[in-house]
Design a protein around this motif. Structure first.
Motif, PDB file in Angstrom:
ATOM      1  N   SER A   1       3.816 -43.340 116.611  1.00 48.38           N
ATOM      2  CA  SER A   1       3.925 -44.724 117.086  1.00 48.38           C
ATOM      3  C   SER A   1       4.621 -44.756 118.443  1.00 48.38           C
ATOM      4  CB  SER A   1       4.730 -45.567 116.088  1.00 48.38           C
ATOM      5  OG  SER A   1       4.951 -46.874 116.591  1.00 48.38           O
TER       6      SER A   1
ATOM      7  N   THR B   1       5.229 -39.622 111.671  1.00 46.98           N
ATOM      8  CA  THR B   1       5.385 -41.068 111.738  1.00 46.98           C
ATOM      9  C   THR B   1       6.525 -41.557 110.853  1.00 46.98           C
ATOM     10  OG1 THR B   1       4.084 -43.115 111.765  1.00 46.98           O
ATOM     11  CG2 THR B   1       3.761 -41.651 109.887  1.00 46.98           C
ATOM     12  N   MET B   2       6.738 -42.877 110.859  1.00 46.40           N
ATOM     13  CA  MET B   2       7.883 -43.451 110.165  1.00 46.40           C
ATOM     14  C   MET B   2       7.662 -43.584 108.664  1.00 46.40           C
ATOM     15  SD  MET B   2      10.286 -43.885 112.395  1.00 46.40           S
ATOM     16  CE  MET B   2      11.426 -45.029 111.619  1.00 46.40           C
TER      17      MET B   2
ATOM     18  N   LEU C   1      14.343 -47.892 117.271  1.00 44.62           N
ATOM     19  CA  LEU C   1      15.269 -46.972 116.598  1.00 44.62           C
ATOM     20  C   LEU C   1      16.722 -47.198 117.011  1.00 44.62           C
ATOM     21  CD1 LEU C   1      13.202 -43.657 116.844  1.00 44.62           C
ATOM     22  CD2 LEU C   1      13.120 -45.443 115.093  1.00 44.62           C
TER      23      LEU C   1
ATOM     24  N   SER D   1       5.366 -38.243 107.254  1.00 42.29           N
ATOM     25  CA  SER D   1       6.253 -39.378 107.523  1.00 42.29           C
ATOM     26  C   SER D   1       7.648 -39.086 106.984  1.00 42.29           C
ATOM     27  CB  SER D   1       5.713 -40.656 106.869  1.00 42.29           C
ATOM     28  OG  SER D   1       6.172 -40.787 105.530  1.00 42.29           O
TER      29      SER D   1
ATOM     30  N   PRO E   1       9.821 -49.114 109.440  1.00 43.97           N
ATOM     31  CA  PRO E   1      10.090 -49.245 110.880  1.00 43.97           C
ATOM     32  C   PRO E   1      10.540 -50.651 111.263  1.00 43.97           C
ATOM     33  CG  PRO E   1       7.742 -49.434 110.476  1.00 43.97           C
ATOM     34  CD  PRO E   1       8.384 -49.145 109.132  1.00 43.97           C
TER      35      PRO E   1
ATOM     36  N   THR F   1       6.536 -47.010 119.118  1.00 44.10           N
ATOM     37  CA  THR F   1       7.875 -47.516 118.791  1.00 44.10           C
ATOM     38  C   THR F   1       8.865 -46.396 118.535  1.00 44.10           C
ATOM     39  OG1 THR F   1       7.414 -47.647 116.413  1.00 44.10           O
ATOM     40  CG2 THR F   1       6.883 -49.578 117.735  1.00 44.10           C
ATOM     41  N   MET F   2       8.383 -45.158 118.456  1.00 42.52           N
ATOM     42  CA  MET F   2       9.252 -44.009 118.202  1.00 42.52           C
ATOM     43  C   MET F   2       9.652 -43.296 119.486  1.00 42.52           C
ATOM     44  SD  MET F   2       7.033 -42.585 114.963  1.00 42.52           S
ATOM     45  CE  MET F   2       7.992 -41.090 114.740  1.00 42.52           C
TER      46      MET F   2
END
Length: 250
Positions: A190, A121-122, A159, A148, A153, A192-193
């Protein structure tokens, strides 16, 4: 398409249409099976980053609010756009149509593909999200580690513009998970990744799971098979409170 099966995808962070569009890119047109149409919609209010127990509570509540009318609105299923699976069990209690979360779907798939998975993860502020779900599902024994890259993020821009630096950091941390923790599958922490998934899959010696895509395909599968969650496991409330729940939208 008259018989198109619509899927409501609930984004757990309030954002504008541009932010929602960025998140929708994780499901490109050629990835979606014919006869299905995912429709992304952000919650109207709530958490900012999912970086605290404060935000975790808000995500559970606002995702639940955003999903309670999905069945009445004609959707065939609900997809929660966060690996935290926020509001998942409450929505299963309220709805009869299938509800899928990326955390549960990706972790279950990882256990099919290997013996131990790492959640990559971020930043460590998201670790409680995975600790919650892994504890609820009873899957700690199959989790090699949580790792991480300690990078804050951006849940709307994702990204974009940071690929060269972020992708390298993710690859290096994943390699540590494989070499030091015994991970044989990597799960991105996530949705979002998602922009990093293809790069990591091409540059790591183990499967890399893009959780939003895994969860979406699981939902297509359930709908296609005519399956949904057990109402014995997720019973409907005897006394519904929809009107009171909707007041939170005001």
């Amino acid at each position: 398409m008259a018989d198109c099966k619509r899927i409501k995808v609930v984004v757990p962070i309030p954002m504008d249409s541009a932010g929602v569009a960025n998140r929708a890119l994780q499901l490109p047109d050629d990835f979606v099976a014919g006869g299905f149409r995912p429709e992304f919609a952000a919650v109207r209010w709530g958490a900012a980053l999912g970086d605290s127990y404060h935000d975790m509570l808000l995500m559970d509540w606002t995702v639940f609010q955003a999903g309670i009318d999905a069945e009445d609105e004609g959707y065939a299923g609900v997809l929660i756009d966060t690996v935290s699976d926020s509001g998942l069990r409450a929505l299963r209690s309220r709805l009869s149509i299938p509800v899928v979360g990326p955390g549960e779907a990706a972790f279950a798939t990882a256990m099919m593909l290997g013996k131990k998975f790492t959640v990559l993860t971020m930043w460590p502020q998201w670790f409680p999200l995975y600790e919650k779900t892994l504890t609820e599902y009873g899957w700690w024994s199959r989790c090699a580690s949580l790792r991480s890259i300690d990078t804050r993020p951006d849940v709307t821009e994702l990204l974009a513009g940071k690929e060269e630096v972020i992708f390298a950091k993710l690859k290096a941390e994943a390699e540590k998970a494989i070499a030091q923790d015994g991970a044989d599958v990597i799960v991105l922490g996530s949705t979002t990744m998602h922009q990093s998934a293809q790069y990591l899959a091409a540059n790591l010696p183990v499967p890399v799971l893009n959780p939003g895509q895994v969860a979406y395909k699981q939902l297509e599968l359930l709908i296609g098979l005519g399956l949904s969650h057990s109402k014995k496991a997720f019973p409907s409330p005897e006394v519904g409170k929809d009107a009171d729940i909707r007041k939170g939208w005001a």
